[in-house]
Design a protein around this motif. Structure first.
Motif, PDB file in Angstrom:
ATOM      1  N   HIS A  22       0.715  -1.197   0.018  1.00  0.00           N
ATOM      2  CA  HIS A  22      -0.087   0.090  -0.019  1.00  0.00           C
ATOM      3  C   HIS A  22       0.805   1.416   0.063  1.00  0.00           C
ATOM      4  CE1 HIS A  22      -3.700  -1.870   1.668  1.00  0.00           C
ATOM      5  NE2 HIS A  22      -3.487  -2.562   0.762  1.00  0.00           N
ATOM      6  N   GLY A  23       0.365   2.338  -0.765  1.00  0.00           N
ATOM      7  CA  GLY A  23       1.142   3.375  -0.785  1.00  0.00           C
ATOM      8  C   GLY A  23       1.835   3.366  -2.049  1.00  0.00           C
ATOM      9  N   PHE A  24       1.826   2.468  -2.864  1.00  0.00           N
ATOM     10  CA  PHE A  24       3.012   2.203  -4.015  1.00  0.00           C
ATOM     11  C   PHE A  24       2.320   3.334  -4.918  1.00  0.00           C
ATOM     12  CE2 PHE A  24       3.632   0.407  -8.288  1.00  0.00           C
ATOM     13  CZ  PHE A  24       4.853   0.062  -8.168  1.00  0.00           C
ATOM     14  N   THR A  25       3.538   4.161  -5.601  1.00  0.00           N
ATOM     15  CA  THR A  25       2.999   5.286  -6.355  1.00  0.00           C
ATOM     16  C   THR A  25       3.780   5.307  -7.583  1.00  0.00           C
ATOM     17  OG1 THR A  25       2.950   6.529  -4.319  1.00  0.00           O
ATOM     18  CG2 THR A  25       3.221   7.764  -6.190  1.00  0.00           C
ATOM     19  N   ILE A  26       2.874   6.062  -8.502  1.00  0.00           N
ATOM     20  CA  ILE A  26       3.386   5.907 -10.037  1.00  0.00           C
ATOM     21  C   ILE A  26       3.490   7.353 -10.245  1.00  0.00           C
ATOM     22  CG2 ILE A  26       3.001   5.311 -12.443  1.00  0.00           C
ATOM     23  CD1 ILE A  26       3.934   3.045 -10.850  1.00  0.00           C
ATOM     24  N   ASP A  27       4.463   8.084 -10.671  1.00  0.00           N
ATOM     25  CA  ASP A  27       4.421   9.218 -10.934  1.00  0.00           C
ATOM     26  C   ASP A  27       4.236   9.434 -12.517  1.00  0.00           C
ATOM     27  OD1 ASP A  27       4.816  10.804  -8.561  1.00  0.00           O
ATOM     28  OD2 ASP A  27       6.900   9.703  -8.552  1.00  0.00           O
ATOM     29  N   GLY A  40       1.320  14.380 -12.887  1.00  0.00           N
ATOM     30  CA  GLY A  40       0.575  13.920 -11.712  1.00  0.00           C
ATOM     31  C   GLY A  40       1.082  12.714 -11.241  1.00  0.00           C
ATOM     32  N   LYS A  41       0.163  12.111 -10.392  1.00  0.00           N
ATOM     33  CA  LYS A  41       0.803  10.709  -9.749  1.00  0.00           C
ATOM     34  C   LYS A  41      -0.328  10.198  -9.392  1.00  0.00           C
ATOM     35  CE  LYS A  41       1.374  12.293  -4.825  1.00  0.00           C
ATOM     36  NZ  LYS A  41       2.487  12.457  -3.929  1.00  0.00           N
ATOM     37  N   VAL A  42      -0.349   8.692  -9.277  1.00  0.00           N
ATOM     38  CA  VAL A  42      -1.386   7.893  -8.800  1.00  0.00           C
ATOM     39  C   VAL A  42      -1.019   7.160  -7.589  1.00  0.00           C
ATOM     40  CG1 VAL A  42      -2.539   5.770  -9.369  1.00  0.00           C
ATOM     41  CG2 VAL A  42      -2.089   7.493 -11.048  1.00  0.00           C
ATOM     42  N   VAL A  43      -1.439   7.254  -6.654  1.00  0.00           N
ATOM     43  CA  VAL A  43      -1.006   6.272  -5.262  1.00  0.00           C
ATOM     44  C   VAL A  43      -2.069   5.338  -4.969  1.00  0.00           C
ATOM     45  CG1 VAL A  43      -0.656   6.625  -2.661  1.00  0.00           C
ATOM     46  CG2 VAL A  43      -0.241   8.487  -4.417  1.00  0.00           C
ATOM     47  N   ASP A  44      -1.477   3.949  -4.817  1.00  0.00           N
ATOM     48  CA  ASP A  44      -2.385   2.783  -4.623  1.00  0.00           C
ATOM     49  C   ASP A  44      -2.608   2.596  -3.082  1.00  0.00           C
ATOM     50  OD1 ASP A  44      -2.823  -0.126  -4.976  1.00  0.00           O
ATOM     51  OD2 ASP A  44      -1.705  -0.269  -3.094  1.00  0.00           O
ATOM     52  N   LEU A  45      -3.925   2.279  -2.937  1.00  0.00           N
ATOM     53  CA  LEU A  45      -4.376   2.053  -1.409  1.00  0.00           C
ATOM     54  C   LEU A  45      -4.902   0.530  -1.428  1.00  0.00           C
ATOM     55  CD1 LEU A  45      -6.842   5.283  -1.081  1.00  0.00           C
ATOM     56  CD2 LEU A  45      -4.403   4.907  -0.371  1.00  0.00           C
ATOM     57  N   GLY A  54      -9.983  -2.684  -5.779  1.00  0.00           N
ATOM     58  CA  GLY A  54      -9.627  -1.865  -4.697  1.00  0.00           C
ATOM     59  C   GLY A  54      -9.662  -0.264  -5.036  1.00  0.00           C
ATOM     60  N   ILE A  55      -8.970   0.722  -4.488  1.00  0.00           N
ATOM     61  CA  ILE A  55      -8.965   2.055  -4.628  1.00  0.00           C
ATOM     62  C   ILE A  55      -7.594   2.565  -4.735  1.00  0.00           C
ATOM     63  CG2 ILE A  55      -9.491   4.092  -3.101  1.00  0.00           C
ATOM     64  CD1 ILE A  55     -11.477   2.656  -1.671  1.00  0.00           C
ATOM     65  N   VAL A  56      -7.657   3.583  -5.815  1.00  0.00           N
ATOM     66  CA  VAL A  56      -6.465   4.344  -5.888  1.00  0.00           C
ATOM     67  C   VAL A  56      -6.685   5.711  -5.744  1.00  0.00           C
ATOM     68  CG1 VAL A  56      -5.269   2.732  -7.602  1.00  0.00           C
ATOM     69  CG2 VAL A  56      -6.622   4.828  -8.491  1.00  0.00           C
ATOM     70  N   GLU A  57      -5.657   6.684  -5.538  1.00  0.00           N
ATOM     71  CA  GLU A  57      -5.909   8.047  -5.540  1.00  0.00           C
ATOM     72  C   GLU A  57      -5.021   8.631  -6.547  1.00  0.00           C
ATOM     73  OE1 GLU A  57      -6.524   8.701  -0.940  1.00  0.00           O
ATOM     74  OE2 GLU A  57      -4.620   8.845  -1.755  1.00  0.00           O
ATOM     75  N   ALA A  58      -5.751   9.525  -7.333  1.00  0.00           N
ATOM     76  CA  ALA A  58      -5.059  10.238  -8.483  1.00  0.00           C
ATOM     77  C   ALA A  58      -4.718  11.593  -8.012  1.00  0.00           C
ATOM     78  CB  ALA A  58      -5.805   9.942  -9.872  1.00  0.00           C
ATOM     79  N   PHE A  59      -3.575  12.109  -8.377  1.00  0.00           N
ATOM     80  CA  PHE A  59      -3.122  13.453  -8.082  1.00  0.00           C
ATOM     81  C   PHE A  59      -3.022  14.138  -9.431  1.00  0.00           C
ATOM     82  CE2 PHE A  59      -2.515  11.202  -4.470  1.00  0.00           C
ATOM     83  CZ  PHE A  59      -3.021  11.926  -3.114  1.00  0.00           C
ATOM     84  N   PRO A  60      -3.985  14.570 -10.226  1.00  0.00           N
ATOM     85  CA  PRO A  60      -3.648  15.477 -11.310  1.00  0.00           C
ATOM     86  C   PRO A  60      -2.724  16.679 -10.927  1.00  0.00           C
ATOM     87  CG  PRO A  60      -5.891  14.755 -11.234  1.00  0.00           C
ATOM     88  CD  PRO A  60      -5.286  14.479  -9.919  1.00  0.00           C
ATOM     89  N   SER A  61      -2.005  17.104 -11.693  1.00  0.00           N
ATOM     90  CA  SER A  61      -1.287  18.174 -11.342  1.00  0.00           C
ATOM     91  C   SER A  61      -2.305  19.723 -11.831  1.00  0.00           C
ATOM     92  CB  SER A  61       0.190  18.369 -12.239  1.00  0.00           C
ATOM     93  OG  SER A  61       0.769  17.435 -11.995  1.00  0.00           O
ATOM     94  N   ARG A  62      -3.185  19.632 -11.413  1.00  0.00           N
ATOM     95  CA  ARG A  62      -4.240  20.611 -11.540  1.00  0.00           C
ATOM     96  C   ARG A  62      -4.836  21.112 -10.159  1.00  0.00           C
ATOM     97  NH1 ARG A  62      -6.926  21.557 -15.810  1.00  0.00           N
ATOM     98  NH2 ARG A  62      -9.062  21.011 -14.947  1.00  0.00           N
ATOM     99  N   PRO A  63      -4.560  22.196  -9.631  1.00  0.00           N
ATOM    100  CA  PRO A  63      -5.284  22.437  -8.505  1.00  0.00           C
ATOM    101  C   PRO A  63      -6.662  22.606  -8.153  1.00  0.00           C
ATOM    102  CG  PRO A  63      -4.302  24.417  -9.535  1.00  0.00           C
ATOM    103  CD  PRO A  63      -3.829  23.383 -10.282  1.00  0.00           C
ATOM    104  N   ASP A  64      -7.432  22.446  -9.320  1.00  0.00           N
ATOM    105  CA  ASP A  64      -8.599  22.888  -9.259  1.00  0.00           C
ATOM    106  C   ASP A  64      -9.620  21.485  -9.080  1.00  0.00           C
ATOM    107  OD1 ASP A  64      -7.692  22.257 -11.786  1.00  0.00           O
ATOM    108  OD2 ASP A  64      -9.454  23.100 -12.673  1.00  0.00           O
ATOM    109  N   VAL A  65      -8.863  20.473  -9.320  1.00  0.00           N
ATOM    110  CA  VAL A  65      -9.748  19.125  -9.219  1.00  0.00           C
ATOM    111  C   VAL A  65     -10.329  18.874  -7.913  1.00  0.00           C
ATOM    112  CG1 VAL A  65      -8.554  18.239 -11.316  1.00  0.00           C
ATOM    113  CG2 VAL A  65      -7.691  17.891  -8.964  1.00  0.00           C
ATOM    114  N   ALA A  66      -9.519  19.291  -6.820  1.00  0.00           N
ATOM    115  CA  ALA A  66     -10.088  19.212  -5.498  1.00  0.00           C
ATOM    116  C   ALA A  66      -9.484  19.976  -4.665  1.00  0.00           C
ATOM    117  CB  ALA A  66     -10.099  17.396  -5.153  1.00  0.00           C
ATOM    118  N   ARG A  67      -9.734  20.075  -3.404  1.00  0.00           N
ATOM    119  CA  ARG A  67      -9.149  20.795  -2.592  1.00  0.00           C
ATOM    120  C   ARG A  67      -7.749  20.413  -2.268  1.00  0.00           C
ATOM    121  NH1 ARG A  67     -12.394  22.252   2.773  1.00  0.00           N
ATOM    122  NH2 ARG A  67     -13.835  23.300   1.234  1.00  0.00           N
TER     123      ARG A  67
END
Lengths: 175, 808
Positions: free
Chosen positions: B243-248, B252-257, B278-291
């Motif tokens: 868990h926490g495995f991360t692909i940049d 952006g990046k994708v973090v595995d849960l 399962g679930i992953v978290e995506a972190f697009p390099s865009r500040p407006d996608v979520a807080r």
């Protein structure tokens, strides 16, 4: 100090009997990774004590004696509640597993061929199962089922393999 | 010396005992043993050497599987030995000091022996958390973040031994971008290493169990707990420990849960993540996608983003790089596409049933002329009327073209478009007449230059310009030269090759990845607005999925299939609850013995044991399911009279894969039957001459499966008594059944094992003409075998006959 010839002999003997030592220790400590842990200790102890081994005698029997002691020490460390097999039965198993009656190494080739006959998914499951450090509960979590259910499925595949190995060895006249 | 399969017959314990010991050993070795099972195992092992030998035989199998299937010990020894051999050159005593806490002055051979012998010990030490915390063995540390990640630290390469990642598979076609940077099977990949492959797949296994498949073309930089995907695709399967495995990705990046997911990065700045478990978290390099810039994705969802947009999608397994990688690699030879279905052979390329025109097109003796209109600045197109989704099978478009007249300052151009819309953008922009959405492969002259360009582009939306990548390095299009252009699109990878028609082996080829999913999937060819291009030949091929090599099952498929099978294997036959507690077990067989029990059973036709079950029939031609051939039967040796006590026949079946082909497979359980085939017309001759027959007839030609009860009172008769439907679940071929026969009344239940809610029971009275007693039989049909298992027959004492009849 052992000479180079002596060392080469040890390497040869140790690698040859490695599968049987693994089997011997698993017979005494069948649960999870106990045998794997003790096998590492045994390998070192064998090397340390190799000067006491008399050339051209039964290396496996000698190594089993060492392994037995290491296994008993390991049991002591585990404590009584964690010991799966009773002491008296353990002694019987130790004698019987150290005899030449069964040799898993004889079946390795046949088993490798039988593995190839499994479906890709079953073969992959079996391979994953026997990777070091992989537990059935890990695999079950991954598959989304209970460890018990997965163990039963694995058991079915193993019995299939055992049947296949028996047939293969019988056809080769090795039994 | 014997193998573990050997057992002296005189020493053989009962089959039931062998089976019980095997199951208990499985539970112990798999770590799921209960106290009760543990006691039982000790009890059995305490009985005699026979049981212990049986136990040892099972242990030998596990041990052999460790050596053969796991095959890790030898590999790990070798890996560590190699690593320490390297260290030995500069620090010959490094390893003994690390592990033994003392220096060694042995010869090189002795050092090698020490390494060989002690390597497993090092692994052992490294894997023991108590020792890992022991300052006395200071070289051993615990990696942060995971209690399962512990490694030996080498003095000269502090990071090299952390988080070992190994190459566990390299597909046969793998082509590395730089051979000098390639990795061999089983080699260790260190953090910071860059893996670049043009074609094929490379599979990595992290120490914490994360499995990563890199799909070429790919450019990947490995990190300790993940990596950076600069280009290409990957598939990750992450166990709990990872868990926490991360692909940049570049944006952006994708973090595995704790999951299974695919990541793709195309050449146009688009990243995509698809979640299959399962679930992953995506972190697009865009500040407006979520807080917090985070988007959480669950199973079955996907997200695509670039610097301008974020788009939610459904995870589509057809777009998986793993799937795509199973397709043949791009190729430009016509012969190589011979298995594809030519949608448009060359001669009918102007067929108006196939194409629609946008702009000026006409026919000539040489082919179709696409003629631009300089005044209107209108680009001419031929657009396919039908749509062709490349994810359903790779598309190949081959065009032979000529530019008949070119002036020195012309800018000739020709394009092949895929995944395109069939209308123009029509915005007030320079690209107004380009199709509104597309992936476009363009061959043209550079503006006012003598050079030529190949350009691949994606047009995401009607109101957005093309995003393009260009390649130069060859001559501009020449007047009168016959060119061959080949575009291939597998849904993600697009390749484009241009050659002289007569010299196709000398081609300029470019490839790109475009994650754009066409809103429409037309194919188009595009001329240029300044003049003519003659299209002499067009061929469009699509490899149908069934023509492709068998699609390797994804890990998602594998997981689902394993779960289903495990659940089925462990699921008890709930129908057994319907059997009264006072009924006595009179026949039981799980068919795990090496031979069919001749005391219990006889057979008619092709019936044999198969992998711990009974195969009723053989594998046959999938389409030929014949109901007139004599049917295979398994028959009880003993005859039963239900009048003396109601019979309950319980078991499980699995139909063969072809069971819904042709006329359909069949399974029946019979009571009061004989061991002789019937006589007379049609199919009755293929079934037994008498008995009560409860049949499941799969729905090859109907909406539902049929469940029927028949009565055969003589060799040339068959009476239908009752029937009903059973819902079809095409994902399951396994059923439990329970037949009940009280002498005057019979009923049958079939229950889908995968989905117990799919169950049907029918009941009916049997006639006075029906036989009073007979054998119990199990039947399939010729052409579609049935696997039968876990048979139990109960009989309840007493005379139930008259009581159970439906009142007249």
């Amino acid at each position: 100090m052992a000479g180079d010839d002596r060392i080469a002999e040890f390497v040869e003997l140790y690698s040859r009997y490695y599968p049987r030592l693994q089997y011997y220790l698993m017979a005494l400590m069948p649960s999870a990774n106990d045998a794997a842990d003790v096998l590492q200790e045994v390998s070192l102890t064998l090397w340390k004590k190799f000067d006491t081994y008399e050339p051209n005698t039964n290396f496996y029997a000698w190594a089993c004696k060492v392994a037995r002691l290491q296994a008993l020490k390991h049991r002591e460390r585990l404590g009584k509640s964690a010991r799966l097999i009773d002491d008296a039965i353990l002694e019987c198993l130790s004698d019987e597993a150290s005899s030449d009656e069964l040799d898993p190494a004889v079946s390795l080739d046949a088993l490798a061929r039988c593995l190839e006959r499994l479906s890709e998914r079953h073969r992959s499951l079996i391979r994953k199962r026997y990777q070091p450090g992989v537990s059935v509960s890990d695999l079950a979590f991954e598959a989304g089922c209970s460890a018990n259910a997965l163990s039963k499925l694995l058991g079915k595949i193993r019995r299939r393999l055992m049947d296949c190995v028996e047939r293969t060895l019988a056809s080769e006249g090795r039994r | 010396m014997k193998a573990y399969g050997d057992m002296e017959h005189r020493d053989d314990p009962k089959h039931e005992t062998v089976d019980e010991i095997a199951r208990l050993v499985d539970a112990v070795v798999d770590g799921v043993v209960t106290d009760e099972q543990s006691h039982r195992l000790n009890e059995l092992l305490g009985r005699s050497v026979v049981e212990r030998r049986c136990y040892l035989r099972c242990i030998a199998m596990h041990s052999a599987l460790k050596s053969t299937a796991g095959n890790q010990v030898g590999r790990r020894i070798e890996e560590l030995r190699q690593r320490l051999e390297r260290n030995r050159v500069s620090q010959p005593d490094l390893y003994p000091r690390l592990v033994l806490g003392r220096r060694s002055s042995a010869s090189l051979l002795r050092a090698a022996v020490v390494l060989f012998v002690v390597s497993p010990l090092a692994l052992y030490v490294a894997s023991r958390s108590d020792l890992a915390r022991d300052p006395a063995v200071g070289g051993i540390v615990q990696s942060p973040g995971s209690s399962r990640q512990r490694s030996v630290v080498a003095a000269d390469h502090p990071s090299s031994l952390l988080d070992i990642v190994r190459v566990v598979r390299i597909s046969p076609q793998t082509l590395w971008s730089h051979p000098n940077e390639s990795f061999a099977m089983d080699s260790v990949v260190r953090a910071g290493s860059r893996l670049r492959i043009l074609e094929g797949e490379v599979e990595l296994l992290y120490e914490n169990g994360v499995n990563l498949i890199l799909i070429g073309p790919v450019d990947f930089v490995l990190h300790e707990r993940g990596g950076t995907l600069r280009r290409g695709g990957l598939m990750a399967s992450v166990p709990q420990a990872g868990h926490g495995f991360t692909i940049d990705t570049p944006n952006g990046k994708v973090v595995d849960l704790g999951t299974e997911f695919g990541v793709m990065v195309d050449d146009f700045g688009v990243s995509e993540v698809s979640v299959f478990k399962g679930i992953v978290e995506a972190f697009p390099s865009r500040p407006d996608v979520a807080r917090d810039g985070k988007i959480q994705l669950s199973e079955g969802s996907a997200l695509q983003w670039n610097k301008e947009m974020v788009k939610s999608l459904e995870a589509d397994p057809r777009r998986l790089p793993v799937t795509l990688a199973s397709y043949p690699r791009p190729t430009y030879s016509h012969e190589a596409e011979s298995n594809a279905i030519p949608i448009v052979p060359g001669g009918i390329m102007a067929d108006s049933d196939f194409w629609t025109s946008l702009g000026e097109t006409s026919r000539s003796a040489d082919g179709v002329v696409l003629e631009g209109a300089p005044v209107q600045e209108e680009v001419p197109y031929l657009v396919s009327r039908d749509q062709f989704d490349p994810t359903a099978g790779p598309l190949t478009v081959i065009c032979d073209i000529r530019f008949p007249q070119l002036a020195p300052d012309d800018v000739p151009s020709f394009s092949i478009l895929t995944r395109c819309a069939d209308d123009r953008s029509q915005m007030d922009r320079s690209w107004r007449d380009i199709l509104s959405t597309c992936v476009r492969c363009n061959f043209r002259s550079a503006n006012n230059e003598t050079d030529g360009l190949l350009e691949t582009s994606t047009k995401y939306e009607r109101d957005r310009e093309l995003t393009s990548i260009s390649w130069g390095g060859f001559r501009r299009p020449q007047q009168g030269v016959a060119y061959r252009l080949v575009m291939r699109d597998d849904g993600v990878n697009v390749s484009f090759a241009v050659s002289h028609r007569e010299q196709q082996l000398i081609a300029k080829t470019v490839t790109c990845r475009s994650l754009f999913q066409g809103y429409k999937n037309h194919i188009a060819i595009e001329g240029w607005k300044g003049g003519k291009v003659i299209v002499e030949n067009v061929q469009i091929h699509q490899s149908k999925n069934e023509d492709l090599p068998a699609r390797r099952s994804t890990r998602f498929d594998e997981r689902v299939a394993t779960r289903r099978e495990a659940e089925q294997e462990s699921r008890a036959n709930e129908l057994s609850k319907r059997i009264p507690s006072d009924a006595k077990l009179v026949v039981a067989d799980d068919f795990d013995a090496p031979h069919l029990n001749q005391n219990l059973w006889s057979v008619l036709g092709d019936v044999h044991l198969s992998e711990g079950a009974v195969s009723l029939g053989n594998e046959r031609d999938p389409d030929h399911i014949d109901t007139f051939h004599p049917r295979p039967y398994l028959l009880s040796r003993k005859a039963f009279a239900p009048e003396e006590g109601t019979l309950f026949v319980l078991g499980r079946i699995e139909f063969d894969e072809n069971y819904l082909n042709g006329y359909g497979g069949s399974f029946a359980v019979m009571s009061r039957c004989t061991d002789r085939y019937g006589e007379g017309p049609e199919w009755a001759v293929s079934a037994l001459s008498q008995g009560i027959r409860c049949n499941l007839w799969p729905a090859a030609t109907r909406a539902d499966h049929n469940i029927e009860i028949h009565e055969k009172t003589g060799p040339n008769s068959l009476t239908f008594l009752r029937g009903s439907g059973l819902k079809v679940d095409r994902t399951s071929r396994c059923y439990f059944f329970l037949m009940e026969d009280s002498g005057g009344r019979a009923n049958i239940t079939f229950q889908n094992i995968a989905d117990p809610a799919i169950s049907q029971t029918i009941a009916c009275d049997t006639s006075d003409a029906a036989p009073r007693s007979g054998l119990i039989g199990f039947e399939s049909c010729w052409g579609s075998r049935v696997i039968l298992d876990d048979i139990q027959v109960f009989q309840r004492p007493g005379n139930p006959t008259s009581d159970n009849r439906t009142p007249q």
